[in-house]
Design an enzyme around this catalytic site. Sequence first.
Site, short mmCIF file in Angstrom:
data_model
loop_
_atom_site.label_atom_id
_atom_site.label_comp_id
_atom_site.label_asym_id
_atom_site.label_seq_id
_atom_site.Cartn_x
_atom_site.Cartn_y
_atom_site.Cartn_z
N ASP A 75 -11.07 -4.13 2.23
CA ASP A 75 -10.33 -5.35 2.54
C ASP A 75 -10.68 -5.86 3.93
O ASP A 75 -11.34 -5.17 4.72
CB ASP A 75 -8.81 -5.13 2.41
CG ASP A 75 -8.36 -3.78 2.97
OD1 ASP A 75 -9.08 -3.19 3.80
OD2 ASP A 75 -7.28 -3.31 2.57
N GLU A 143 -0.39 -4.96 -3.01
CA GLU A 143 1.02 -4.66 -2.79
C GLU A 143 1.70 -4.45 -4.14
O GLU A 143 1.14 -4.77 -5.19
CB GLU A 143 1.66 -5.83 -2.03
CG GLU A 143 0.99 -6.15 -0.68
CD GLU A 143 1.23 -5.09 0.40
OE1 GLU A 143 1.85 -4.05 0.12
OE2 GLU A 143 0.77 -5.31 1.54
#
Length: 244
Positions: A75, A143
């Site tokens: 990421d 998430e």
Amino acid sequence: MNTDVIYSPKVIVESNSADASSRVASMFANSIQANPQLTLGLATGGTPVDVYRDWVSRHRQSQLSFAGVTTFNLDEYIGLDRDHPQSFRSFMEGQLFRHVDIDDSRTHFPSVDRDYDSAIRLAGGIDLQLLGIGTNGHIAFNEPGSPIDSLTREVELTPDTIAANSRYFGAADLVPRTAISMGIGSILAARQIVLLATGESKAKAVSHSLGSPPCASCPASLLQYHPLVTFVLDAEAGSMLAGN
Ligand code: PGA
């Protein structure tokens, strides 16, 4: 992704975080030695720092070469220059890349203007993926609620994650609100996955990931759909597992 079969990740519990990190470092070093052209998936954060330190030390002792290795990081924040001190590119340069013989052109980070999953496929796929885990069970910036078939995409960080990462920025206000992250589907496409978790703050997420049926509310639990996953824990991170 075949969700008909659920696997039990292998679990290794070491007595402390130094031993857990060194166990992970050795697993990767052995794989690189067996296949010097390995493609690695790499993670940032506090957890892998000792793993990278170990690899740098092996490299300095001429025991490990990254000359043929390709890397894809999980990421990157959106809105930070690549040279920003808190960009994940800067983190990797400082912790690993600058200190070893890796070819810069073989190190990759997701960005909004590229098809990262195609780039990974074109490189032959990720052989061995290193993961950390968030206190909320996130993997990379996936998430809770992230779909199992998600690919690399722009994501909003949760307040939990912003608070956890504010330690690097000095204040929560300075933490970017969005990032680009490999998806759960991108991660599950790796041939083999090693998740490292250390410290008491990870115990609940670890026990949820291993002890509950796979569910998007705890993204790391979705790793149970992959046949070759190893969780390497220190005693604190493993303290809430059944039998501990
Ligand atoms: P940490 O982060 O290694 O800094 O604890 C892990 C994560 O959030 O995935």
